[in-house]
Write a protein that holds these residues in place. Structure first.
Motif, mmCIF file in Angstrom:
data_model
loop_
_atom_site.group_PDB
_atom_site.id
_atom_site.type_symbol
_atom_site.label_atom_id
_atom_site.label_comp_id
_atom_site.label_asym_id
_atom_site.label_seq_id
_atom_site.Cartn_x
_atom_site.Cartn_y
_atom_site.Cartn_z
ATOM 1 N N THR A 281 -4.089 6.605 -6.013
ATOM 2 C CA THR A 281 -4.309 5.426 -5.228
ATOM 3 C C THR A 281 -4.439 5.984 -3.733
ATOM 4 O O THR A 281 -5.058 5.092 -3.013
ATOM 5 N N GLN B 137 1.719 13.232 1.983
ATOM 6 C CA GLN B 137 1.573 11.808 1.741
ATOM 7 C C GLN B 137 3.077 11.334 1.450
ATOM 8 O O GLN B 137 3.120 10.172 0.848
ATOM 9 N N ALA C 30 0.830 -1.206 -0.093
ATOM 10 C CA ALA C 30 -0.105 -0.305 0.028
ATOM 11 C C ALA C 30 0.649 1.288 -0.074
ATOM 12 O O ALA C 30 0.531 2.137 0.630
ATOM 13 N N PHE C 31 2.183 1.179 -0.858
ATOM 14 C CA PHE C 31 2.974 2.199 -0.999
ATOM 15 C C PHE C 31 3.752 2.187 -2.140
ATOM 16 O O PHE C 31 4.037 1.087 -2.390
ATOM 17 N N GLN D 284 -2.455 6.405 -1.613
ATOM 18 C CA GLN D 284 -1.488 5.819 -0.852
ATOM 19 C C GLN D 284 -0.237 6.513 -0.828
ATOM 20 O O GLN D 284 0.205 7.305 -1.922
#
Length: 436
Positions: free
Chosen positions: A270, A302, A216-217, A272
């Motif tokens: 995303t 982010q 998730a990154f 993310q």
């Protein structure tokens, strides 16, 4: 001449500590060799190997021996451990790298020992620097060079090798045009494709410290067009480096604008985090000073920027946990491919012909020519990756599988003297010119 048992290998490699891609060359090729012959004796003749990197190497490949030293003006080894290695090794192998370095060493080895030498996963770029361009243009330039272009000493040294594996098909084509005649001249990938050692604990701590979840990154790797080696090593700038620093100053804005656009596309599509990480030590400062100010306001919160140069084994474990790796450096996407992580290589036009290896291994679509694409094209490439992540994952996985298969054939040549079969290519077959 083939050998029934593995030869003792003296591997000349480990060119630098300040680049995790260079650090990966040695353990990657050693892993490929040991996959074929676990009992083989491999001696690493390290050129630059720090304590941290040596500890990693011994953890990844516990049976490897490490020696240091050089040769003197008479061509004799300068250390007792290197002299002993010269006495016991059956073949000297030049590891993966940006060029065929130090003709004098290969010639001294052969003159003193009478034993063969060879090259495994090496680029021979006759153009960069001073020329630069996208890979298709560089191939055309190489094809236009006269067959007498290569210097006589280099021609003789490369022709005297038992084997030469070029890590990209443009190098291979250049050497064939130049009439180089080693015992075997074929395509052989960068050893980094076989590097799988990971520091899982460090990666878990990395994610926990930043509140990241596996898968998730995204990881993003910045780069200048030319590495500022005088700053890294504290040496005096030459006239050539004055030229390179000037080029960096004139291109850093547009190049990092493209990476910033890719990061913005990632975060917006995303939701993310994006993590900016270094492949080379100088990129830590580069990210803070030049990339962060270019980030869009709506995505900046982010974005995490790693404020240190990290060990290879930690980077490899983090890349395994990333959803994607987008890099202006050539080797982080290779490391990502070990785990099938979707990846893009935002190639700068000065980054030599080595990038052709992606197309040679069936992953040409992962290469984005940054000067052509610009910020909009770089962002679009990220969007395209996200639109079909399964295809991007398959491309990354397949590239590594093809490379590993070929590295097994390379390893059998190195270890047993077998003649590796010709490589047909994947996706760019016409570019791999046949021998003959």
């Amino acid at each position: 001449m083939t050998h029934p048992t593995p030869r003792t290998i003296l591997l000349r490699s480990s060119w630098a500590n300040v680049n995790i891609g260079d650090v990966a060359h040695s353990p990657g090729l050693i892993t490929a060799l040991l996959d074929v012959a676990p009992q083989a004796r491999i001696i690493l003749w390290a050129q630059r190997l720090g304590e941290r990197e040596e500890a990693m190497l011994r953890s990844a490949n516990p049976t490897v021996e490490v020696v240091r030293g050089d040769i003197d003006e008479a061509g004799e080894p300068t250390s007792a451990e290197l002299r002993a290695a010269w006495e016991s090794a059956d073949v000297l192998v030049h590891g993966s790298g940006a060029g065929a370095f130090r003709d004098d060493i290969m010639l001294a080895w052969q003159a003193r020992t009478g034993r063969p030498y060879g090259y495994a996963g090496v680029t021979v770029d006759p153009l960069c620097p001073p020329a630069w361009g996208p890979l298709d243009q560089l191939r055309t330039m190489v094809q236009e060079l006269p067959a007498t272009f290569l210097e006589d000493r280099t021609r003789a040294t490369l022709s005297g090798a038992e084997f030469f594996f070029a890590r990209d098909s443009i190098s291979l084509e250049f050497l064939r045009i130049q009439g180089i005649t080693p015992g075997l001249l074929e395509f052989g990938p960068d050893g980094t494709y076989a590097y799988g050692h990971r520091d899982e604990r460090a990666a878990e701590a990395f994610l926990a410290e930043r509140g990241l979840a596996p898968g998730a990154f995204g990881c993003f790797v910045p780069r200048l067009r030319y590495t500022p080696y005088p700053d890294i090593y504290g040496t005096e700038r030459t006239r050539e480096f004055d030229r390179r620093y000037a080029i960096n100053a004139g291109t850093v804005g547009a190049d990092l604008d493209a990476l910033a656009a890719a990061i913005a596309a990632w975060v917006r599509e995303t939701g993310q985090p994006a993590v900016v990480v270094p492949e080379m030590s100088y990129a830590v400062e580069l990210a803070q000073q030049e990339l962060v100010p270019r980030l869009a306001d709506d995505v900046a919160e982010q974005v995490h920027v790693l404020a240190r140069y990290w060990p290879l084994e930690e980077a490899n474990a983090v890349y395994a946990r990333a959803r994607a790796v987008v890099s202006m450096e050539c080797h982080s996407p290779i490391l990502a491919s070990v785990h099938g992580t979707p990846t893009l290589y935002l190639r700068q036009p000065t980054d030599t012909i080595k990038g052709e290896m992606y197309a040679d291994l069936g992953a040409g679509a992962a290469v984005v020519e940054i000067e052509r694409a610009g910020a909009a094209g770089s962002a679009a490439a990220v969007s395209a990756l996200l639109a079909d992540e399964s295809a991007a994952c398959e491309t990354s996985t397949a590239m590594n599988e093809v490379a590993r298969d070929r590295l097994r054939e390379v390893a059998r040549t190195i270890l047993f003297g077998e003649s590796a079969p010709g490589y047909a290519g994947h996706g760019r077959e016409a570019d791999l010119v046949p021998a003959g």
